[in-house]
Design an enzyme around this catalytic site. Sequence first.
Site: not given
Ligand code: ADP
Length: 501
Positions: A199, A252-255, A257, A274, A308, A405
């Site tokens: 995705k 992506g973000s730690t949140e 993750g 990561e 990152c 960050e």
């Molecule tokens: P940012 O906040 O910098 O956009 P994210 O961590 O939100 O980074 O996004 C990184 C990836 O994670 C994107 O592909 C996003 O669609 C996906 N993503 C965001 N929220 C969720 C979630 N709840 N479950 C799975 N994937 C997610």
Amino acid sequence: MATALKIVPPGNTVSNFVSRTHKLFINGKWVEAASGRTFATYNPATGEVLAQVAEGDRADIDLAVKAARAAFDTGPWRKLSPSERGRMIWKLADLIEENLEELAEIETLDNGKPLKIARAADVPLAADLFRYMAGWATKIEGNTIPISVPYTPGAQYLAYTLREPVGVAGQIIPWNFPLLMAAWKLGPALATGCTVVLKPAEQTPLSVLRLGELIQEAGFPDGVVNIVPGYGETAGAALAAHPKVDKIAFTGSTEVGKLILQAAAGNLKKVSLELGGKSPNVVFADVDLDAAIAGAASAIFFNQGQCCCAGSRLYVEKSIFDKVVDGVAAQAKKINVGSGFESSTDMGPLVSEEQLNRVCGYLESGFSEGATALSGGSRHGDKGYFVKPTVLVNTNESMKVVQEEIFGPVVTAMPFSDPEELITQANDSIYGLAAGIWTRDIKKAHRLAAQMRAGTVWINCYNIFDAALPFGGYKQSGWGREMGKDALEMYTEVKAVCSAL
Ligand code: ADP
């Protein structure tokens, strides 16, 4: 759309692809979303809609997982020899190189980064990653293990391990290096013989969709790679929670993750993450000043600061603090901010309006807590999502801009006098992705490298990546490693086989 494409230079190769209807890639076919819905992807240099893309959701993820499952369990993929698998991955690398210009232009349109960077870094690094991983396909080995078994005296056994593909991998990637992150994820999965549902980020789906066409051209069997663009909360969450997915890999973000981890708990799928970073970049007084200033600037400003591992906390030995921060600010002021398609552009827009607001929010927070800007400090222009490269001083450890960050072109600079205190300060973060050290003293550099709680330490350089070099985080920067031999462990299970002789 015609307006948006005006910024692409005439004679470009990319308009054809961008103006197409963009579908999902499931089981070797390009299909509409089950819901029939589409979403817009924007040109961050103008804020205009670039293209409409089929919006994958739970139902589409389900179809894609079924396809990946069938390709893994019963399809021709597992029957290919490792050498054939490796050659297919190598072919994909060749195709990426053959289409370098188009892929780079797509990346610049959708992500905003300067075309010269996409040409020199994103696309060649993606090809190189696939080549590196192609070589591994024939070298994924187990061991033979002498065993003693005290409760069967005199018996003899042949015991060995097999390293097998983990199965169906769900992969969720971010928008900062769309094609390259896809390569980091797909490379080890394909080398080990897994199948994939990928995705891409909703902000930047286009280059990964073009990669899907190249995957078809390279001859991968149907269902081995499935690509489902869509939103994180819907498509991403469905993939992370899917009971038929064996492993989830996320960048992506730690949140988010942490959400992935919770979603993965349902069937205890394997997880690699990561995540974010707030990396210290440390400059000692004995340094080659010009190199350190240039290095500190590129450590934070590369990719609009949307890395990152960006060197976002600059620590400079007190005696040269002013020289270094003035030098970095002078470099920041020289950075040409503009459309990625202009050859003079050094820094493009941030990826989205959301990101622009986020970064500007951090700047306001920094100023309200007493930080001052030696350069930048605000949005650039009033169209598109540009932010001026910013150097913040008068900062301290308690400020949000130092702790959190920002993911934009903003560095906080602080002086230090005591190297011991410096180590504590540098490691005082929930993150541990990367660190930089600038000094001529080789002993000091290596001692400090050992003390840094970070997955990567760069000495007298920064942002040096190679397909062979593992990358990943300590602490809340993640689990597991991307690239290098270590990445293969994330995609394999070890089976012990014991046979009585
Ligand atoms: P940012 O906040 O910098 O956009 P994210 O961590 O939100 O980074 O996004 C990184 C990836 O994670 C994107 O592909 C996003 O669609 C996906 N993503 C965001 N929220 C969720 C979630 N709840 N479950 C799975 N994937 C997610």
